[in-house]
Design a protein around this motif. Sequence first.
Motif, PDB file in Angstrom:
ATOM      1  N   UNK A  25       0.837  -1.208   0.000  1.00  0.00           N
ATOM      2  CA  UNK A  25       0.000   0.000   0.000  1.00  0.00           C
ATOM      3  C   UNK A  25       0.870   1.256   0.000  1.00  0.00           C
ATOM      4  N   UNK A  26       1.918   1.244   0.846  1.00  0.00           N
ATOM      5  CA  UNK A  26       2.793   2.419   0.944  1.00  0.00           C
ATOM      6  C   UNK A  26       3.500   2.698  -0.377  1.00  0.00           C
ATOM      7  N   UNK A  27       3.918   1.611  -1.068  1.00  0.00           N
ATOM      8  CA  UNK A  27       4.682   1.782  -2.293  1.00  0.00           C
ATOM      9  C   UNK A  27       3.823   2.007  -3.533  1.00  0.00           C
ATOM     10  N   UNK A  28       2.691   1.312  -3.620  1.00  0.00           N
ATOM     11  CA  UNK A  28       1.948   1.286  -4.878  1.00  0.00           C
ATOM     12  C   UNK A  28       0.474   1.651  -4.736  1.00  0.00           C
ATOM     13  N   UNK A  29       0.022   1.945  -3.529  1.00  0.00           N
ATOM     14  CA  UNK A  29      -1.412   2.159  -3.323  1.00  0.00           C
ATOM     15  C   UNK A  29      -1.943   3.464  -3.854  1.00  0.00           C
TER      16      UNK A  29
END
Length: 439
Positions: A25-29
Amino acid sequence: MTNELLKIGIQKRNKEISMSWQDIVDLHGNGKFRDGEDLRCWVKNQLRKNGALIRASNTKEKTLNPVEEIDPIKQYGEKMEIHKDGSHSSDKLLQMSAEQSKDVNYLLSAHGYDNSSWELLSARNNFWNVYSKVDGVQTLYSSKISVKPRTDSLSEEDLKLFFEDLSKNYQSPLHSPTNYSVDGKMLELNISDLHLGKLCWNGDSGDTYNYEIARERFFYIINDILTRTQGYKFEKILFIWSNDFFHTDGINGTTTAGTRQDTDVRWQQMYKLGVKMLVEGIDLCSQFAPVETCYIGSNHDKATSYYAVEYLDAWFRNNPNITVNNDAKSRKYVEFGQCLIGLSHGHSEGKRAGKLMPIEAREAWGRTKYHEFHAGHFHSEKAVVEENGIIVRYVSSPTSTDNWHFESGYVGAIQKSMSFVWDRNKGLMDVLNTTVESE
């Protein structure tokens, strides 16, 4: 992006990657999911709706882009904020070692900040492991730091530029001592509390002072003392200046402790003017006898005076007639024959000043007979009663009365400097007062 995120989610379900749902989530959300659990449920629902994707995942068809081909550092949403107080916040994904994550200079550099201009306030590092078929398991850090501009008065580059400028333009007088004798006396030429850069206005303090007046008084005192002592043969001149020579310490116009001051010159100009005055003053004295000078830590300019004495040490490094004591300790002791002179600014020791000499200069104390401790800070002459063979003497100042001293009632002190003639065997022989006139 939704299809890519679903592919990554499938690989997570198949345990092909080691990132947590929250990491994904942090990288691609891109802000579409509340948290990792929200993403996990979404992937699960998508798989229920589309059995083909389940089969594709189970058979690992090449239509799926492997997660290792995605650069998480490039995909990370970097952030940088500038706050009202001038501080910055930076959020970056970094690949670094555990040691580097604790290195202040490394963190500043990794976030794009020069450690000579910026100071780290706080740092927080969250890390996870990312699997790659090429590199194996990688440890990445979500690094969040807060920084503020440094308030140090001078950088190494500033000092270099000042030094180069003076080197190109300064004409040094000849070093040819005329009053020199190896069996002579010592002149202590003491200019304490000059406060270069202080601004006094007659309208609110009854007195006038600025950097031009300070410079004029500085050289007037030197010339007055050298003229009046022409009948002596000096073995050396002890030149004392590092007692609040500069009025402020740092780029914000404050004392070392942060008290705001009235000034008439920018900090760079104050330093540049000050070191040039000191070089000229020492050169002038060295025409009469070899010169010794030193650093004394004071409450107005503890750092800036230290930078100045390091400047002097570099400037006179090849001059055998001049000795610069750049020891960082705030108190100094000078031994001359049977005389031992302690030097301090006097703002910290209080009644302990005289008691420190036999402890801090134990061997010299045993070799000598005459003991005095000279301090400044109070801008007025004050001699403590001799106790156990030590005289603690507070010397006067040639500076003017500013608004703070006037409002506080510290007025009426005679504006002067005090210099001393020492005999090797007989101790203090003469006290010379140089009185200056207020504007």
